[in-house]
Write a protein that holds these residues in place. Structure first.
Motif, PDB file in Angstrom:
ATOM      1  N   GLU A 101       0.820  -1.206   0.000  1.00  0.00           N
ATOM      2  CA  GLU A 101       0.000   0.000   0.000  1.00  0.00           C
ATOM      3  C   GLU A 101       0.858   1.263   0.000  1.00  0.00           C
ATOM      4  N   ALA A 102       1.955   1.257   0.756  1.00  0.00           N
ATOM      5  CA  ALA A 102       2.859   2.404   0.759  1.00  0.00           C
ATOM      6  C   ALA A 102       3.485   2.581  -0.622  1.00  0.00           C
ATOM      7  N   LEU A 103       3.853   1.472  -1.248  1.00  0.00           N
ATOM      8  CA  LEU A 103       4.438   1.546  -2.580  1.00  0.00           C
ATOM      9  C   LEU A 103       3.406   1.979  -3.610  1.00  0.00           C
ATOM     10  N   ARG A 104       2.175   1.543  -3.443  1.00  0.00           N
ATOM     11  CA  ARG A 104       1.112   1.948  -4.376  1.00  0.00           C
ATOM     12  C   ARG A 104       0.977   3.462  -4.409  1.00  0.00           C
ATOM     13  N   ALA A 105       1.081   4.097  -3.237  1.00  0.00           N
ATOM     14  CA  ALA A 105       0.977   5.558  -3.176  1.00  0.00           C
ATOM     15  C   ALA A 105       2.204   6.237  -3.758  1.00  0.00           C
ATOM     16  N   ALA A 106       3.380   5.627  -3.563  1.00  0.00           N
ATOM     17  CA  ALA A 106       4.632   6.270  -3.961  1.00  0.00           C
ATOM     18  C   ALA A 106       5.039   5.971  -5.391  1.00  0.00           C
ATOM     19  N   GLY A 107       4.756   4.766  -5.860  1.00  0.00           N
ATOM     20  CA  GLY A 107       5.300   4.323  -7.134  1.00  0.00           C
ATOM     21  C   GLY A 107       4.499   4.781  -8.337  1.00  0.00           C
ATOM     22  N   SER A 108       5.095   4.528  -9.512  1.00  0.00           N
ATOM     23  CA  SER A 108       4.439   4.848 -10.774  1.00  0.00           C
ATOM     24  C   SER A 108       3.521   3.702 -11.171  1.00  0.00           C
ATOM     25  N   HIS A 109       2.347   4.043 -11.645  1.00  0.00           N
ATOM     26  CA  HIS A 109       1.382   3.033 -12.048  1.00  0.00           C
ATOM     27  C   HIS A 109       1.518   2.819 -13.557  1.00  0.00           C
ATOM     28  N   LEU A 110       2.155   1.727 -13.914  1.00  0.00           N
ATOM     29  CA  LEU A 110       2.496   1.478 -15.302  1.00  0.00           C
ATOM     30  C   LEU A 110       1.483   0.551 -15.956  1.00  0.00           C
ATOM     31  N   SER A 111       1.229   0.798 -17.226  1.00  0.00           N
ATOM     32  CA  SER A 111       0.335  -0.058 -17.992  1.00  0.00           C
ATOM     33  C   SER A 111       1.149  -0.831 -19.022  1.00  0.00           C
ATOM     34  N   LEU A 112       0.932  -2.122 -19.063  1.00  0.00           N
ATOM     35  CA  LEU A 112       1.628  -2.954 -20.026  1.00  0.00           C
ATOM     36  C   LEU A 112       1.147  -2.600 -21.433  1.00  0.00           C
ATOM     37  N   SER A 113       2.056  -2.630 -22.393  1.00  0.00           N
ATOM     38  CA  SER A 113       1.707  -2.315 -23.771  1.00  0.00           C
ATOM     39  C   SER A 113       2.338  -3.344 -24.706  1.00  0.00           C
ATOM     40  N   GLU A 114       1.817  -3.414 -25.929  1.00  0.00           N
ATOM     41  CA  GLU A 114       2.369  -4.331 -26.923  1.00  0.00           C
ATOM     42  C   GLU A 114       3.835  -4.017 -27.183  1.00  0.00           C
ATOM     43  N   GLN A 115       4.175  -2.728 -27.229  1.00  0.00           N
ATOM     44  CA  GLN A 115       5.551  -2.335 -27.510  1.00  0.00           C
ATOM     45  C   GLN A 115       6.485  -2.742 -26.373  1.00  0.00           C
ATOM     46  N   TRP A 116       6.018  -2.560 -25.134  1.00  0.00           N
ATOM     47  CA  TRP A 116       6.823  -2.932 -23.975  1.00  0.00           C
ATOM     48  C   TRP A 116       7.115  -4.438 -23.990  1.00  0.00           C
ATOM     49  N   VAL A 117       6.077  -5.232 -24.208  1.00  0.00           N
ATOM     50  CA  VAL A 117       6.246  -6.683 -24.232  1.00  0.00           C
ATOM     51  C   VAL A 117       7.142  -7.099 -25.400  1.00  0.00           C
ATOM     52  N   ALA A 118       6.962  -6.462 -26.555  1.00  0.00           N
ATOM     53  CA  ALA A 118       7.772  -6.802 -27.727  1.00  0.00           C
ATOM     54  C   ALA A 118       9.247  -6.491 -27.489  1.00  0.00           C
ATOM     55  N   GLU A 119       9.525  -5.350 -26.880  1.00  0.00           N
ATOM     56  CA  GLU A 119      10.916  -4.986 -26.593  1.00  0.00           C
ATOM     57  C   GLU A 119      11.514  -5.911 -25.533  1.00  0.00           C
ATOM     58  N   ALA A 120      10.716  -6.264 -24.535  1.00  0.00           N
ATOM     59  CA  ALA A 120      11.195  -7.192 -23.505  1.00  0.00           C
ATOM     60  C   ALA A 120      11.543  -8.539 -24.129  1.00  0.00           C
ATOM     61  N   TYR A 121      10.715  -8.986 -25.045  1.00  0.00           N
ATOM     62  CA  TYR A 121      10.951 -10.269 -25.716  1.00  0.00           C
ATOM     63  C   TYR A 121      12.220 -10.214 -26.570  1.00  0.00           C
ATOM     64  N   ARG A 122      12.449  -9.078 -27.211  1.00  0.00           N
ATOM     65  CA  ARG A 122      13.658  -8.916 -28.032  1.00  0.00           C
ATOM     66  C   ARG A 122      14.915  -8.929 -27.166  1.00  0.00           C
ATOM     67  N   VAL A 123      14.852  -8.261 -26.025  1.00  0.00           N
ATOM     68  CA  VAL A 123      16.022  -8.126 -25.151  1.00  0.00           C
ATOM     69  C   VAL A 123      16.311  -9.415 -24.388  1.00  0.00           C
ATOM     70  N   ALA A 124      15.269 -10.194 -24.094  1.00  0.00           N
ATOM     71  CA  ALA A 124      15.450 -11.436 -23.329  1.00  0.00           C
ATOM     72  C   ALA A 124      16.137 -12.505 -24.169  1.00  0.00           C
ATOM     73  N   LYS A 125      17.062 -13.195 -23.538  1.00  0.00           N
ATOM     74  CA  LYS A 125      17.747 -14.302 -24.206  1.00  0.00           C
ATOM     75  C   LYS A 125      17.010 -15.617 -23.980  1.00  0.00           C
ATOM     76  N   LYS A 126      16.415 -15.773 -22.776  1.00  0.00           N
ATOM     77  CA  LYS A 126      15.752 -17.033 -22.436  1.00  0.00           C
ATOM     78  C   LYS A 126      14.236 -16.895 -22.319  1.00  0.00           C
TER      79      LYS A 126
END
Length: 263
Positions: free
Chosen positions: A201-226
């Protein structure tokens, strides 16, 4: 009126508190606000500001309007590492399939518990990088991991090995070569609140609320080796929406999803 960040001290500051306050001001590039016997809430309201408090033992971060502070603590990593050390299983490690010497990119570092567990497994021959979008949260966690004093080994050494980077995950991923991290991990803020987790709950108030996107997942997949690993609430549709194979955990309120890299 734009929300700013200021640094102040505990109610009765000493020389150490003043030095820590100056360090926070210098690293974050923000101003200092004398406490003058005011509450943190009063300072926040008067200046329309997020407030970082430099105390004797730790920094506390009060985002504007927050009721509780965000501060660094090993949280669940301490007892998770004890269980792992005894040979017990850990769901994150099962999902990530990490080994000694692997590299692990945590796109959503938060308090850093998962990164600490990863650091334990990959060891000194591996590498763990944690990304945090919010500069104040990144400062609190980076400083905490570097200075938190505990006699609990291997927790201390695990914390010290993590590289904390204040950046937006997608932008960081775009700059990385393909197959540059063995595992890329993401844990966006849960859409559903887990009532039992006070630290969350403390982190929820402090942190950034990020939304997953197709581009984010695609870049993660490209960068990941395994593999790319996603953690989300058990009610979440993110697994299905972005092509992750969900690993169902019947007694848990969060699940892991995996996208294997096709070799």
């Amino acid at each position: 009126m734009r929300t700013i960040t200021v640094v102040t001290t505990a109610g009765r500051p000493d020389d150490i508190s003043m030095l820590l306050a100056q360090k926070a001001c210098d690293e974050l590039g923000v101003g200092f606000e004398p406490r003058k016997k005011r509450s943190v809430v009063k300072i926040s309201e008067a200046l329309n500001a997020n407030v970082i408090v430099a105390g004797k033992n730790r920094y506390e971060y009060y985002p504007k309007g927050a009721n509780v502070p965000f501060f660094f603590h090993p949280n669940s990593a301490a007892f998770r590492l004890k269980r792992i050390d005894r040979g017990e299983h850990d769901p994150l490690l099962e999902a990530c399939q990490l080994f000694e010497g692997d590299s692990f990119l945590d796109c959503t570092l938060g308090i850093g518990s998962d990164a600490m567990v990863a650091a334990f497994v990959v060891g000194k021959t591996g590498a763990v990088v944690g990304l945090e979008t919010d500069p104040n949260v990144a400062f609190i966690v980076k400083n905490g991991m570097g200075t938190y004093d505990t006699s609990e080994l291997p927790l201390t050494s695990c914390m010290r090995e993590i590289k904390v980077v204040n950046t937006e995950a997608l932008e960081f991923l775009k700059e990385q070569p393909s197959d540059s991290f063995d595992v890329v991990y993401m844990d966006p803020m849960f859409e559903e609140v887990i009532e039992e987790s006070n630290n969350f709950e403390a982190l929820r108030a402090a942190g950034s609320h990020l939304s997953l996107s197709e581009q984010w997942v695609a870049e993660a997949y490209r960068v990941a080796k395994k593999r790319v690993v996603l953690k989300a609430h058990y009610k979440s549709r993110l697994f299905e929406d972005f092509g992750f194979k969900r690993e169902v955990r019947l007694t848990s309120k969060f699940h892991y999803g995996v996208r294997e890299k096709k070799l």
